[in-house]
Design a protein around this motif. Structure first.
Motif, PDB file in Angstrom:
ATOM      1  N   ARG A   1       0.808  -1.220   0.000  1.00  0.00           N
ATOM      2  CA  ARG A   1       0.000   0.000   0.000  1.00  0.00           C
ATOM      3  C   ARG A   1       0.836   1.263   0.000  1.00  0.00           C
ATOM      4  NH1 ARG A   1      -3.725   0.170   4.768  1.00  0.00           N
ATOM      5  NH2 ARG A   1      -1.775  -0.322   5.793  1.00  0.00           N
ATOM      6  N   PHE A   2       1.979   1.249   0.683  1.00  0.00           N
ATOM      7  CA  PHE A   2       2.719   2.481   0.878  1.00  0.00           C
ATOM      8  C   PHE A   2       4.132   2.478   0.303  1.00  0.00           C
ATOM      9  CE2 PHE A   2       0.025   2.112   4.805  1.00  0.00           C
ATOM     10  CZ  PHE A   2      -0.938   3.020   4.384  1.00  0.00           C
ATOM     11  N   ASP A   3       4.531   1.431  -0.353  1.00  0.00           N
ATOM     12  CA  ASP A   3       5.950   1.342  -0.688  1.00  0.00           C
ATOM     13  C   ASP A   3       6.173   0.508  -1.942  1.00  0.00           C
ATOM     14  OD1 ASP A   3       8.656   1.725  -0.330  1.00  0.00           O
ATOM     15  OD2 ASP A   3       8.877   0.203   1.205  1.00  0.00           O
ATOM     16  N   TYR A   4       7.261   0.806  -2.621  1.00  0.00           N
ATOM     17  CA  TYR A   4       7.776  -0.034  -3.697  1.00  0.00           C
ATOM     18  C   TYR A   4       9.142  -0.523  -3.268  1.00  0.00           C
ATOM     19  CZ  TYR A   4       4.301   1.146  -7.230  1.00  0.00           C
ATOM     20  OH  TYR A   4       3.148   1.269  -7.931  1.00  0.00           O
ATOM     21  N   ASP A   5       9.490  -1.704  -3.719  1.00  0.00           N
ATOM     22  CA  ASP A   5      10.784  -2.275  -3.383  1.00  0.00           C
ATOM     23  C   ASP A   5      11.222  -3.170  -4.535  1.00  0.00           C
ATOM     24  OD1 ASP A   5      12.940  -2.778  -1.441  1.00  0.00           O
ATOM     25  OD2 ASP A   5      12.169  -4.826  -1.464  1.00  0.00           O
ATOM     26  N   ALA A   6      12.507  -3.169  -4.805  1.00  0.00           N
ATOM     27  CA  ALA A   6      13.043  -4.045  -5.848  1.00  0.00           C
ATOM     28  C   ALA A   6      14.306  -4.709  -5.311  1.00  0.00           C
ATOM     29  CB  ALA A   6      13.369  -3.243  -7.103  1.00  0.00           C
ATOM     30  N   SER A   7      14.409  -6.003  -5.549  1.00  0.00           N
ATOM     31  CA  SER A   7      15.606  -6.725  -5.126  1.00  0.00           C
ATOM     32  C   SER A   7      16.043  -7.678  -6.231  1.00  0.00           C
ATOM     33  CB  SER A   7      15.358  -7.491  -3.822  1.00  0.00           C
ATOM     34  OG  SER A   7      14.335  -8.435  -3.991  1.00  0.00           O
ATOM     35  N   ILE A   8      17.343  -7.885  -6.276  1.00  0.00           N
ATOM     36  CA  ILE A   8      17.928  -8.831  -7.214  1.00  0.00           C
ATOM     37  C   ILE A   8      18.283 -10.086  -6.433  1.00  0.00           C
ATOM     38  CG2 ILE A   8      20.007  -9.320  -8.566  1.00  0.00           C
ATOM     39  CD1 ILE A   8      19.849  -6.520  -9.665  1.00  0.00           C
TER      40      ILE A   8
ATOM     41  N   PHE B   1       9.004   5.639  -9.165  1.00  0.00           N
ATOM     42  CA  PHE B   1       9.867   4.551  -8.699  1.00  0.00           C
ATOM     43  C   PHE B   1      10.377   3.706  -9.868  1.00  0.00           C
ATOM     44  CE2 PHE B   1      10.648   0.174  -7.459  1.00  0.00           C
ATOM     45  CZ  PHE B   1      11.589   0.352  -6.458  1.00  0.00           C
ATOM     46  N   LEU B   2       9.478   3.293 -10.743  1.00  0.00           N
ATOM     47  CA  LEU B   2       9.876   2.393 -11.826  1.00  0.00           C
ATOM     48  C   LEU B   2      10.764   3.081 -12.855  1.00  0.00           C
ATOM     49  CD1 LEU B   2       6.515   0.456 -12.229  1.00  0.00           C
ATOM     50  CD2 LEU B   2       8.628  -0.361 -11.153  1.00  0.00           C
TER      51      LEU B   2
ATOM     52  N   ASP C   1      14.377   1.765 -13.790  1.00  0.00           N
ATOM     53  CA  ASP C   1      14.768   1.516 -15.174  1.00  0.00           C
ATOM     54  C   ASP C   1      16.088   2.211 -15.498  1.00  0.00           C
ATOM     55  OD1 ASP C   1      14.011   0.214 -17.655  1.00  0.00           O
ATOM     56  OD2 ASP C   1      13.654   2.216 -18.485  1.00  0.00           O
ATOM     57  N   GLY C   2      16.233   3.455 -15.075  1.00  0.00           N
ATOM     58  CA  GLY C   2      17.480   4.182 -15.296  1.00  0.00           C
ATOM     59  C   GLY C   2      18.636   3.560 -14.544  1.00  0.00           C
ATOM     60  N   LEU C   3      18.359   3.094 -13.331  1.00  0.00           N
ATOM     61  CA  LEU C   3      19.372   2.439 -12.524  1.00  0.00           C
ATOM     62  C   LEU C   3      19.876   1.177 -13.219  1.00  0.00           C
ATOM     63  CD1 LEU C   3      19.008   1.754  -8.724  1.00  0.00           C
ATOM     64  CD2 LEU C   3      19.845   0.016 -10.263  1.00  0.00           C
ATOM     65  N   ILE C   4      18.975   0.340 -13.689  1.00  0.00           N
ATOM     66  CA  ILE C   4      19.376  -0.895 -14.377  1.00  0.00           C
ATOM     67  C   ILE C   4      20.145  -0.553 -15.656  1.00  0.00           C
ATOM     68  CG2 ILE C   4      18.523  -2.953 -15.582  1.00  0.00           C
ATOM     69  CD1 ILE C   4      18.375  -3.155 -12.515  1.00  0.00           C
TER      70      ILE C   4
END
Length: 139
Positions: A48-55, A95-96, A100-103
């Motif tokens: 609900r309040f956050d996005y997170d991405a992990s490899i 966030f996305l 995307d720029g980070l990747i």
């Protein structure tokens, strides 16, 4: 499904570089999408309040933003977005697009880190994450 649509819209470079959407689930208050690359996976979560991405590589998970900042001499080049108190939501596009720029710009560094990981480097990264998390929460 909503997260998968956002990923298709805002992670174009990531998808074009070889990541494929392998799994997507709407769990009610949380949404999950797993992207596969030939040698690793990336998980993107939205609650609900956050996005997170992990490899995930070699049975270890690495927060993508922590990892990118760690690899950039521990400078906070990338930020964790706080949700807006008015809407109680993080903007998926914001966030996305950052992810995307980070990747796009950091993926070679990330792969080099993962392929050449030593116990010492793993420990240094874990300490960096712990310190960063404590600083972010005000401790």
């Amino acid at each position: 499904m909503e997260l998968e649509i956002d990923i298709k819209i805002h992670l174009k470079s990531t998808l074009e570089s070889g990541f494929k959407i392998a799994e997507s689930k709407d769990l009610g208050m949380a949404k999950f999408c797993r992207l596969e690359y030939p040698i690793l996976n990336m998980e993107i979560w939205n609650d609900r309040f956050d996005y997170d991405a992990s490899i995930e590589y070699d049975n270890q998970k690495y927060n993508v933003i922590h990892l990118a900042n760690f690899l950039n001499d521990k400078n906070e080049k990338y930020v964790f977005y706080d949700f807006g108190f008015e809407t109680k939501e993080i903007n998926a596009k914001r966030f996305l697009t950052q992810l995307d720029g980070l990747i796009k710009s950091e993926f070679d560094k990330i792969l080099d880190f993962l392929f050449n990981l030593t116990t010492e480097k793993q420990t240094e990264f874990e300490k960096y994450c712990e310190k960063t998390n404590l600083d972010a929460t005000g401790f």
